[in-house]
Design a protein around this motif. Structure first.
Motif, PDB file in Angstrom:
ATOM      1  N   VAL A  49       0.924  -1.454   0.153  1.00 58.80           N
ATOM      2  CA  VAL A  49      -0.102  -0.049   0.058  1.00 58.80           C
ATOM      3  C   VAL A  49       0.852   0.974   0.031  1.00 58.80           C
ATOM      4  CG1 VAL A  49      -1.739   1.150   1.302  1.00 58.80           C
ATOM      5  CG2 VAL A  49      -1.998  -1.091   1.026  1.00 58.80           C
ATOM      6  N   ALA A  50       2.094   1.085   0.385  1.00 55.73           N
ATOM      7  CA  ALA A  50       3.051   2.244   0.742  1.00 55.73           C
ATOM      8  C   ALA A  50       3.806   2.400  -0.773  1.00 55.73           C
ATOM      9  CB  ALA A  50       4.045   2.135   1.789  1.00 55.73           C
ATOM     10  N   LEU A  51       3.793   1.564  -1.620  1.00 52.73           N
ATOM     11  CA  LEU A  51       4.526   1.606  -2.666  1.00 52.73           C
ATOM     12  C   LEU A  51       4.445   3.012  -3.725  1.00 52.73           C
ATOM     13  CD1 LEU A  51       4.750  -1.931  -3.944  1.00 52.73           C
ATOM     14  CD2 LEU A  51       6.656  -0.537  -2.975  1.00 52.73           C
ATOM     15  N   PRO A  52       2.997   3.338  -4.041  1.00 51.62           N
ATOM     16  CA  PRO A  52       2.884   4.518  -4.618  1.00 51.62           C
ATOM     17  C   PRO A  52       3.418   5.728  -3.867  1.00 51.62           C
ATOM     18  CG  PRO A  52       1.029   3.196  -4.576  1.00 51.62           C
ATOM     19  CD  PRO A  52       1.940   2.684  -3.595  1.00 51.62           C
ATOM     20  N   ALA A  53       3.419   5.813  -2.647  1.00 47.34           N
ATOM     21  CA  ALA A  53       3.824   6.993  -1.928  1.00 47.34           C
ATOM     22  C   ALA A  53       5.599   6.996  -2.049  1.00 47.34           C
ATOM     23  CB  ALA A  53       3.477   6.988  -0.430  1.00 47.34           C
ATOM     24  N   ILE A  54       5.988   5.801  -1.999  1.00 48.01           N
ATOM     25  CA  ILE A  54       7.672   5.504  -2.078  1.00 48.01           C
ATOM     26  C   ILE A  54       8.117   5.841  -3.517  1.00 48.01           C
ATOM     27  CG2 ILE A  54       9.397   3.859  -2.232  1.00 48.01           C
ATOM     28  CD1 ILE A  54       8.134   2.529   0.187  1.00 48.01           C
ATOM     29  N   HIS A 178      -1.547   9.728   6.891  1.00 49.89           N
ATOM     30  CA  HIS A 178      -1.425  10.505   8.253  1.00 49.89           C
ATOM     31  C   HIS A 178      -0.220  10.876   8.670  1.00 49.89           C
ATOM     32  CE1 HIS A 178      -5.680   8.971   8.139  1.00 49.89           C
ATOM     33  NE2 HIS A 178      -6.032  10.184   8.175  1.00 49.89           N
ATOM     34  N   ALA A 179       0.943  10.213   8.134  1.00 52.73           N
ATOM     35  CA  ALA A 179       2.324  10.101   8.781  1.00 52.73           C
ATOM     36  C   ALA A 179       3.202  10.393   7.430  1.00 52.73           C
ATOM     37  CB  ALA A 179       2.633   9.207   9.887  1.00 52.73           C
ATOM     38  N   SER A 180       3.701   9.192   7.156  1.00 58.42           N
ATOM     39  CA  SER A 180       4.825   8.948   6.205  1.00 58.42           C
ATOM     40  C   SER A 180       4.847   7.792   5.852  1.00 58.42           C
ATOM     41  CB  SER A 180       6.283   9.523   6.530  1.00 58.42           C
ATOM     42  OG  SER A 180       6.929   9.277   5.663  1.00 58.42           O
ATOM     43  N   TRP A 181       5.206   7.200   4.579  1.00 57.90           N
ATOM     44  CA  TRP A 181       5.543   5.784   4.389  1.00 57.90           C
ATOM     45  C   TRP A 181       6.607   5.348   5.356  1.00 57.90           C
ATOM     46  CZ3 TRP A 181      10.407   4.813   2.929  1.00 57.90           C
ATOM     47  CH2 TRP A 181      11.200   5.586   2.237  1.00 57.90           C
TER      48      TRP A 181
END
Length: 524
Positions: A49-54, A178-181
């Motif tokens: 789920v964090a991959l797009p933000a990364i 709400h925070a960061s990857w």
């Protein structure tokens, strides 16, 4: 009012008023192993789920974010079997806690990474830790609880593990939103500290005193080289020069050498003789096909939801909850099917329903409500997987003598991890090839000025993360991604149907299936 505690002949308490199985420090052993496995499972499901933000943070290509998953899966798949043997030889608590330390250090490194290369390297370190941690969890439970209490202890462990696997994507999405990857990785640090405190304070050491001192290090090394070379060649297939053919050659050569070594060594990591059983071979081939299809969806689905459908990370994490919950809630019912009908029927029906779920997931375009687009597909896929998973594990275990059940379970688990490795590499190549072809066709129709066309061409490897201010180009990029996404889902449906074909070679062995807890814990 307290309830009297019955003492077993082995000198172990059977249970207390909470219903927990009792052994010396039993609750602490369960706490350490539940937290340990939860750390690995949450990380495994939350990172996707964090991959797009990364990708956005590092301006990464699709190939680079594939390596974030592959570096972890590579070492986990290669070292999982030898990791379990290390605990038996050198001490289960020692190896388990070593895995926790390595995983924790890797997590901190991931959270602090300032480049995609360092993040990928840290993910590889996490994979090494997980290869020691994951088999160590069940090994500690098996060593600390007698057979009469072991099933209930594993059931508690597997139930909590299933819960953490379910909340992992939602937790990961919430942290991203709400925070960061980076907090997807930092969340592991307090868990690792708590596990180490409990383990050194309350968990007893144990080892297999009769085990020889020889481990199949040559097999582990060759397996790692083989998987690295083949995976690199698939993911980097577009790269010009001799590096890709060279990696493929080394990978295939190492694979051949691995198979030769495994037939000649006295204590092989992978006893190839087990595959002489058509049921064992067929069940593991079914595992490879089915879990390749599933892991392909798990990796690329969040990218589609976040980058194309514009879901939040939390919404994307929750989108697959029905699948996980159905697999968990229906496991007891599906586990009983093999006792009534044998393995062939439930696995044929279950994998065929799963194929329908993959096909339904390929139908939605861009936009629309989740409840009318992807939700029906997720439910159908969840039902298909729920019917398949427990009978599949039981078929694997029933195909070998009881004395070899441990290695059979380990092999099947390793193959499911291998499926994850192959899914991201192969499906990624299919998606990239389809995307580039369809995007080129769409851009031709737009008749863009040469500078605009060149700007997009340079970003093709970023897939749906291509940056543009032109809404026409954005629509073309989204459409091309959906085109490629549909291709991999149709491929997943085909693999699921191939799994149904593999089920036809399984022996129709009926009888008492494994306990629910044993079935569920083997697959988690």
């Amino acid at each position: 009012m307290s309830i009297p505690i019955k003492i077993t002949p082995a000198g172990l308490d059977s249970k207390d008023e909470t219903g927990f199985p009792q052994a010396p420090n039993g609750k602490w052993v369960l706490a350490a192993t539940i937290l340990g496995s939860s750390m690995a499972f949450i990380d495994g499901t939350a990172v996707t789920v964090a991959l797009p933000a990364i990708q956005t943070a590092f301006h990464a290509t699709a190939n680079q974010i594939q390596w974030i998953i592959e570096a972890y899966a590579l070492f986990l798949a290669s070292l999982l079997l030898v990791g379990g043997s290390l605990g038996d030889l050198y001490g289960r608590r020692t190896v388990f806690t070593l895995g926790v330390v390595i995983f924790g250090v890797g997590s901190a490194w991931c959270g602090l990474a300032q480049s995609i290369l360092w993040l990928t390297t840290a993910r590889g370190l996490q994979g090494i830790g997980a290869a020691l941690l994951v088999p160590g969890s069940l090994a500690l439970i098996s060593a600390c609880f007698p057979p009469a209490l072991r099933g209930r202890a594993i059931g508690i462990w597997s139930g909590f593990s299933a819960m953490t696997a379910a909340i992992g994507p939602v937790l990961g999405g919430s942290l991203v939103d709400h925070a960061s990857w980076r907090w997807v990785f930092f969340i592991n640090l307090p868990l690792a500290i708590a596990i180490l405190v409990i383990a050194f304070w309350r968990v007893p050491e144990s080892r297999n005193e009769q085990m020889g001192s020889t481990l199949d290090w040559s097999g582990a090394l060759l397996a790692t080289v083989a998987l690295t070379g083949i995976t690199f060649a698939i993911i980097e297939a577009h790269r010009p020069g001799v590096l890709v053919p060279l990696a493929a050659t080394f990978g295939v050569a190492a694979l051949v050498a691995f198979l030769i070594v495994e037939t000649r060594i006295s204590t092989p990591m992978l006893p190839l003789g087990l595959f002489r059983s058509p049921t064992f071979a067929g069940a593991n081939l079914l595992t490879l096909f089915l879990y390749t299809a599933l892991n392909g969806l798990l990796f690329f689905f969040p990218l589609n939801l976040i980058q194309v459908q514009h879901y939040s990370a939390t919404q994307a994490g929750a989108a697959l909850l029905p699948l996980i919950l159905l697999m968990f809630l229906l496991s007891q019912w599906s586990g009983g099917l093999i006792g009534r009908f044998g393995a062939r029927g439930p696995l044929t029906v279950g994998t065929s329903i799963a194929a329908l779920g993959f096909a339904l997931a390929a139908l939605p375009g861009i936009g629309g409500s989740y409840w009318t687009t992807f939700f029906p597909a997720v439910v159908v896929l969840g039902i298909g997987m729920a019917i398949s998973v427990a009978p599949l594990t039981t078929a694997v275990m029933n195909a070998v003598p009881v004395a070899q059940s441990g290695i059979a379970s380990g092999i099947n688990n390793a193959i499911s991890r291998l499926a994850s490795l192959l899914a991201v590499a192969v499906f990624g190549l299919v998606l990239l090839t389809s995307f580039r072809h369809d995007l080129g066709r769409r851009l031709d129709q737009l008749a863009l000025p040469a500078p605009d066309r060149q700007s997009i061409e340079k970003q093709r490897l970023r897939l749906a993360a291509i940056q543009t201010d032109d809404p026409r180009i954005e629509h073309a990029v989204d459409g091309a991604f959906v085109f490629g996404f549909r291709r991999i889902l149709w491929l997943a449906a085909g693999l699921s149907l191939a799994s149904a074909a593999c089920a036809q070679v399984l022996t129709q062995k009926r009888g008492s299936p494994m306990s629910e807890t044993s079935r569920r814990s083997d697959r988690i």
